[in-house]
Design a protein around this motif. Structure first.
Motif, mmCIF file in Angstrom:
data_model
loop_
_atom_site.group_PDB
_atom_site.id
_atom_site.type_symbol
_atom_site.label_atom_id
_atom_site.label_comp_id
_atom_site.label_asym_id
_atom_site.label_seq_id
_atom_site.Cartn_x
_atom_site.Cartn_y
_atom_site.Cartn_z
ATOM 1 N N LYS A 241 0.842 -1.190 0.000
ATOM 2 C CA LYS A 241 0.000 0.000 0.000
ATOM 3 C C LYS A 241 0.878 1.242 0.000
ATOM 4 N N VAL A 242 0.669 2.078 -1.003
ATOM 5 C CA VAL A 242 1.396 3.347 -1.126
ATOM 6 C C VAL A 242 0.434 4.461 -0.748
ATOM 7 N N GLY A 243 0.801 5.213 0.284
ATOM 8 C CA GLY A 243 -0.089 6.244 0.798
ATOM 9 C C GLY A 243 -0.032 7.536 -0.003
ATOM 10 N N ASN A 244 -0.896 8.472 0.365
ATOM 11 C CA ASN A 244 -0.908 9.784 -0.267
ATOM 12 C C ASN A 244 0.322 10.579 0.154
ATOM 13 N N ALA A 245 0.871 11.316 -0.783
ATOM 14 C CA ALA A 245 2.123 12.019 -0.537
ATOM 15 C C ALA A 245 1.915 13.270 0.309
ATOM 16 N N ILE A 246 2.942 13.589 1.065
ATOM 17 C CA ILE A 246 3.010 14.864 1.784
ATOM 18 C C ILE A 246 3.938 15.778 0.997
ATOM 19 N N ASP A 247 3.426 16.904 0.550
ATOM 20 C CA ASP A 247 4.241 17.895 -0.144
ATOM 21 C C ASP A 247 5.024 18.675 0.918
ATOM 22 N N MET A 248 6.323 18.381 1.030
ATOM 23 C CA MET A 248 7.108 18.951 2.129
ATOM 24 C C MET A 248 7.180 20.466 2.055
ATOM 25 N N GLN A 249 7.328 21.050 0.864
ATOM 26 C CA GLN A 249 7.410 22.510 0.756
ATOM 27 C C GLN A 249 6.099 23.164 1.198
ATOM 28 N N HIS A 250 4.993 22.559 0.834
ATOM 29 C CA HIS A 250 3.692 23.079 1.259
ATOM 30 C C HIS A 250 3.551 22.970 2.774
ATOM 31 N N PHE A 251 4.024 21.860 3.319
ATOM 32 C CA PHE A 251 3.946 21.648 4.759
ATOM 33 C C PHE A 251 4.828 22.653 5.494
ATOM 34 N N ILE A 252 6.030 22.877 4.985
ATOM 35 C CA ILE A 252 6.944 23.849 5.614
ATOM 36 C C ILE A 252 6.341 25.241 5.581
ATOM 37 N N ALA A 253 5.758 25.604 4.446
ATOM 38 C CA ALA A 253 5.162 26.935 4.333
ATOM 39 C C ALA A 253 4.038 27.141 5.337
#
Length: 893
Positions: A241-253
C-alpha cells in the motif's frame, strides 16, 4: 495526510558529496542504492515469488508525476532488505525512478556479484559507525536537493541492540533522517514529496505477545530470517500500500514559524498515524488470550452483581456462581484465530466460485476509511446464510480483519460451532430470560466496543423469507449503544450493507416455509443433503455498503446525560429507547435503499405486474428497459451485467429459463415467456428486492390511471408512504417534493402521461406501463384492506397469532370470490406490518398476557389484540386505504 502538489522549477544538479567513503562523482550510495539488474539468484527469486505483485495504475501515475517534479522520499516503519528488494522489483517493472539510498541496510549483494565483490575488495563496503551516520546525513540531504529518490526507514535498530538497551547498556538514539531532509530544503524551493509505504506479509489479526512479536508495532526491526520465513509462508497474501504524498514545501510553508525540528516531528507523526491506521485496517485490535478476556468480562460490576444474586437465590457458593458465569462466557465468546481464518477463506473462496458467477462490491472504501479512525459495526441485510460468509471473505480478501459476528446459537451445530467461533462468531440465545446470561452477554459486547473490534449483526433478526426488509430488532443495537455511552471511544459507526442475489440458494426452503411448512433446523444431516447445491449456479451476488451513521453525531450532547443518569430515571431511559428505536429505523431504511437491481428482480417485477402469466418476448424486453430507466431516474444502482445485456437481454432471459423461473413456448406470432402459478411466490421474493423502489411510482400510477391533479397527487403520495412505511421503508418524511417531480418529469418525458385541463391522464402508450406499475403494490393494498376488515369484526380479545389465522382465512375467501387475485403478499410479514399500523393508529390495542401449562405453572407470555370501542380510527384508516385502489375491478378506462 494529504497535501496539494504544486509545480516547481526543474531540480538543480546534485551537490558534491562530502563523505570521503562514497563515490564523489555519483549521486548513488553504492552500498544501499536499488539496482537496475539483479544477480542470477536474486533474479530467480523475484521471478518466482514477485510475479503476482504490482502497483495499481493510479499509484504509478502519481509517482511518475512526482518524479518529474522533484525528489521522492519513501518512508517505511522498519528497515528490511526483503521489503526493499520487493519495492526495487516493482519500481523497476514500472520504469519508475529507483532509490539511490536507504538507511539501515546493505544492499550491494543484490546486484551484479562482480560489482559487489569489487566494492568489498575496494574497502567501500566498510564504514565506521560515525562515518555511516555522516554518510546517511549527506545522502538524505543531497538526494533531496538533487531531486532523486530515497528510502528512509523509521526504525533500524536490531533486536539484539534493543535488548542491550533494555539491560541498561548505553546506546545512541536512532538517527532521524527526516529532519535532515527538512533542514536541507528549508530555505529552498526544491520540491520534495514524502510517500509512506506499508507492506503486509499476512492477513488477519495478531495475537498478543510481549516478546516474539514480529508484527507491526514492535520497538525493533524484525530480523532478515524472520522476514524471509514469514514471507515464504504467506507471500501469496502480501499486500503493498502506497499512501498519499506529503508535499514537504507546502507543509513547511504552513508551519514555518514552528521551526525545522518541530516540522520534522509533525511530518514523522503524520506518517506514523498513516502507518498505524493502515495496520489497524489489516490487523485490527490485538487478540488477547481467552482467559484474559474472560477475566475482564466477568469483572464487570453488573456481572458480579448477577453472580451474587444467583448464589443468594439458589444457595450456591461464590465459586459455583462464578463457574456458571465462566460456562456462559464459553458459550458466548468468539475465539478468532488467523490460521482458521486463512483456512476458511480458502474453502469459502473455492465454494463461492462454484456457486456464484461473480461477487460485485460497491462502497468498500467507506469501511476502510472508517476502520482507520473508529470502531465499525456492519449491519447487513439478511436474505441467506451466505450473507455473513460473503462479508467475512470479502473483508479478509481485501486485507481487512473480519468482523466479530453475532450469530444465533442454532448456528453452533456439529463442528461448525468450533469453526465459526474461530472465524469470529459469538453466539447468543433466542431468549435472554436468564439474568446472569444477559449480564455476561452485555459485558462481552461492551468489551468488543471498548477494544475497537469490528462487529457485525443482523438487525432484522432472522433471514427474510419474503425478500423484503423486516422491522428492526433492537437488542444488539441497544447493547452497542449502551457500551459506547460507557466507553472511552470517541465514536462508533454503523455501516448498513445490502446484499443482493440473482438467485437465493435457500429459495426452495423459503417457499416451503411460506406455504406453511415448519422451518428446518440446522444439522449435519441437512448440511450433507445440501451438497446437491454444489452442482448449481446461482448467478451473481452484489454487496453494497451504505453511508456510515455516526453514533457520536446521533447522541450529540446527550451522551453525558445518558452516562450520568441513574438506572431508575424513567424519563432518561425512555428518551434513550426512543433514540435507539429511531436509529434502528434509520439503519433499515439505508439497508433497503442500498439494494441493487439485477436482471432477476427487474424481470420478476415486470412479469408480476402483467395482466396474465405470459408475455411476448418483445414486450418483456421493452418493459424491462422501461423499468431500468425508471430505476435509473431515481439513481438506483443497476448491476453491470444487466446494463451490458440491455440491448438484447438474451443473457438475462436465459438465466430465468435455466433456473426454472419462467418457461418458453413458440406460436405463429413468436416466443411467449410465462411462469407457472406455482412459481409466483418465488418471483415475488425476487421482486421484493426492489419493491421499495417501485412503491412511489406505483402509487402515482394508480392515481394517474384515474386522472388526478398535481396537488392531490402529491398529497395522496405522502399519505400512502406513511401508511405503508413498514412495507417499503421510505425515508421518514416520504419522497421529497423534488423526487416526486422527478418521477412526473420522467413519466412525461417518456410520453406516458399528458395534462388535460390541469388533470394528469395516461397516454395510449403509457396506459399499459402504468397498469404494470400499479400492480406492483396491489397485493399489499389488498392485504391491508382485509386486515382492517377482520379487525372491525373482532368482538373479544384474540391472540396475535390467531388474528393472523383469521386474516389468512379472509384472504382465501376473497380469492374464491374474486375480490383478490394477487395473494403473494398474504404472508405473516405483511400481516404483522399491517397489524402494527392498526395498533399505532389506535384501531387495535396490543398487550402481553401470561401463559400457563396444564398444571397451572407459568410458561411465558404472548401478545394479544383487542379492538377499541371507538370505530372512528378504523373508519378513517379504511377511507385512506380506499384511495389506494379498489379490491375488485380494474382502473378507469
Amino acid at each position: 495526510m494529504v497535501e496539494e502538489i504544486k509545480k516547481t522549477p526543474e531540480p538543480e544538479p546534485v551537490p558534491k558529496m562530502l563523505d570521503p567513503t562514497v563515490e564523489r562523482s555519483s549521486s548513488r550510495d553504492p552500498l544501499t542504492a536499488m539496482v537496475p539488474a539483479f544477480n542470477v539468484f536474486v533474479r530467480w527469486f523475484a521471478r518466482s515469488y514477485f510475479r503476482h505483485f504490482g502497483l495499481d495504475e493510479e499509484t504509478v501515475k502519481n509517482l511518475r508525476d512526482m518524479e518529474s517534479r522533484g525528489a521522492v522520499v519513501y518512508v517505511m516503519r522498519y528497515s528490511s532488505r526483503l521489503d526493499y528488494f520487493l519495492l526495487n522489483t516493482l519500481l523497476a517493472r514500472q520504469g519508475l525512478r529507483l532509490s539511490s539510498f536507504a538507511n539501515g541496510i546493505h544492499y550491494q549483494y543484490f546486484g551484479k556479484l562482480l560489482n559487489a565483490l569489487r566494492l568489498s575488495l575496494g574497502g567501500s563496503g566498510s564504514r565506521t559507525a560515525t562515518e555511516q551516520r555522516e554518510s546517511d546525513r549527506e545522502y538524505a540531504r543531497c538526494l533531496s536537493l538533487g531531486g532523486q529518490s530515497q528510502f528512509l526507514f523509521l526504525r533500524t535498530q536490531r533486536v539484539k541492540n534493543f535488548l542491550k538497551g533494555r539491560k541498561g547498556v548505553q546506546r545512541s538514539d536512532e538517527l532521524d533522517l527526516l529532519q535532515e531532509v527538512v533542514e536541507a530544503v528549508w530555505d529552498t524551493d526544491r520540491p520534495v514529496f514524502v510517500v509512506p509505504v506499508t507492506l503486509f506479509w499476512r492477513k488477519g489479526p495478531r495475537n498478543e505477545s510481549r516478546f516474539l512479536n514480529l508484527s507491526y508495532g514492535a520497538l525493533f526491526r524484525p530480523s532478515d530470517i524472520a522476514k524471509v520465513s514469514s514471507f515464504l509462508a504467506t507471500y501469496r497474501s502480501l499486500s503493498v500500500k502506497v499512501g498519499n504524498a506529503i508535499d514537504m514545501q507546502h507543509f513547511i510553508a504552513s508551519h514555518r514559524d514552528e521551526g525545522a525540528g518541530r516540522v520534522a516531528r509533525k511530518i514523522r507523526r503524520s506518517i506514523l498515524i498513516y502507518l498505524y491506521r493502515e495496520e489497524k485496517v489489516v490487523e485490527g485490535p490485538t487478540l488477547r488470550p481467552r482467559f484474559r478476556v474472560q477475566r475482564e468480562v466477568l469483572s464487570d460490576s453488573g456481572v458480579v452483581d448477577a453472580m451474587r444474586s444467583r448464589a443468594g437465590k439458589l444457595g450456591w457458593t461464590d465459586d459455583r456462581a462464578r463457574a456458571e458465569a465462566e460456562k456462559i462466557f464459553g458459550e458466548i465468546a468468539a475465539s478468532m484465530n488467523s490460521t482458521f481464518l486463512a483456512i476458511m477463506n480458502s474453502l469459502l473462496t473455492w465454494l463461492f466460485r462454484r456457486l456464484f458467477s461473480s461477487i460485485e462490491i460497491d462502497g468498500l472504501d467507506k469501511v476502510v476509511e472508517n476502520v482507520k479512525k473508529r470502531p465499525v459495526i456492519l449491519v447487513p441485510s439478511h436474505r441467506s446464510y451466505f450473507d455473513f460468509l460473503i462479508l467475512s471473505v470479502l473483508l479478509y480478501g481485501n486485507f481487512m480483519t473480519p468482523p466479530h459476528i453475532a450469530a444465533r446459537e442454532n448456528m453452533a451445530f456439529g463442528p461448525f460451532g468450533f469453526i465459526f467461533r474461530r472465524s469470529g462468531a459469538f453466539f447468543l440465545r433466542k431468549t435472554f430470560d436468564d439474568p446472569l446470561y444477559k449480564e455476561v452477554f452485555r459485558s462481552y459486547v461492551a468489551y468488543l466496543v471498548r477494544e475497537g473490534f469490528t462487529q457485525e449483526f443482523f438487525i432484522e433478526g432472522g433471514r427474510s423469507r419474503t425478500g423484503k426488509t423486516m422491522s428492526p430488532r433492537l437488542g444488539m443495537l441497544t447493547w452497542d449503544v449502551d457500551a459506547f455511552i460507557e466507553s472511552h471511544q470517541r465514536d462508533l459507526v454503523f455501516i448498513p450493507v445490502a446484499i443482493t442475489y440473482e438467485r437465493l440458494v435457500e429459495e426452495s426452503s423459503f417457499l416451503e416455509e411460506l406455504s406453511g411448512a415448519e422451518k428446518t433446523e440446522e444439522s449435519m444431516l441437512n448440511l450433507v443433503r445440501a451438497r446437491k447445491y454444489l452442482q448449481s449456479r446461482f448467478g451473481s451476488a452484489h454487496v453494497n455498503f451504505g453511508d456510515a451513521i455516526s453514533l457520536a453525531d446521533v447522541l450529540g450532547d446527550r451522551r453525558t446525560k445518558f452516562r450520568e443518569a441513574h438506572a431508575d430515571d424513567i424519563e432518561v431511559e425512555t428518551e434513550k429507547r426512543e433514540l435507539v428505536r429511531d436509529l434502528g429505523w434509520q439503519i433499515v431504511e439505508q439497508i433497503n435503499w442500498s439494494f441493487v437491481a439485477n436482471a432477476t428482480s427487474v424481470a420478476a417485477s415486470v412479469l408480476m405486474g402483467a395482466s396474465s402469466r405470459g408475455i411476448r418476448r418483445e414486450e418483456l424486453t421493452t418493459r424491462i428497459r422501461d423499468m431500468v430507466g425508471l430505476l435509473q431516474a431515481q439513481k438506483t444502482r443497476i448491476t453491470k451485467a444487466l446494463i451490458a445485456d440491455l440491448s438484447s437481454l438474451d443473457e438475462s432471459i436465459s438465466f430465468l429459463l435455466k433456473n426454472d423461473l419462467v418457461k418458453s413456448r413458440e406460436d405463429d406470432a413468436g416466443e411467449i415467456l410465462y411462469f407457472e402459478e406455482s412459481r409466483r411466490p418465488a418471483l415475488d421474493i425476487y421482486r421484493n428486492a426492489i419493491a421499495h423502489f417501485l412503491a412511489a411510482p406505483s402509487f402515482l400510477a394508480r392515481r394517474i390511471l384515474s386522472g388526478v391533479d398535481g396537488d392531490t397527487l402529491r398529497r395522496d403520495l405522502a399519505t400512502w408512504q406513511e401508511l405503508y412505511y413498514h412495507e417499503f421503508y421510505s425515508p421518514k418524511g416520504g419522497v421529497s417534493a423534488a423526487n416526486c417531480e422527478a418521477f412526473l418529469s420522467h413519466f412525461a418525458a417518456q410520453g406516458w402521461m399528458t395534462s388535460e385541463d390541469g388533470i394528469w391522464v395516461p397516454t395510449r402508450t403509457g396506459r399499459s406501463v402504468f397498469e404494470n406499475l400499479a400492480e406492483q403494490t396491489r397485493s399489499v393494498i389488498d392485504v391491508y384492506t382485509l386486515v382492517c376488515k377482520v379487525a372491525g369484526s373482532l368482538s373479544d380479545v384474540v391472540p396475535r397469532k390467531d388474528f393472523f389465522d383469521q386474516v389468512s382465512a379472509a384472504v382465501e375467501s376473497a380469492g374464491i370470490l374474486g375480490d383478490v387475485n394477487r395473494a403473494e403478499a398474504a404472508n405473516p410479514t405483511t400481516y404483522a406490518n399491517a397489524t402494527d399500523l392498526l395498533v399505532s393508529r389506535g384501531v387495535l390495542i396490543q398487550h402481553q398476557t401470561d401463559l400457563f401449562d396444564k398444571k397451572g405453572k407459568p410458561k411465558g407470555q404472548e401478545r394479544v389484540l383487542e379492538v377499541v370501542l371507538d370505530r372512528r380510527p378504523l373508519e378513517e384508516l379504511q377511507e385512506e386505504l380506499a384511495v389506494s385502489g379498489p379490491l375488485r375491478g380494474s382502473f378507469g378506462a
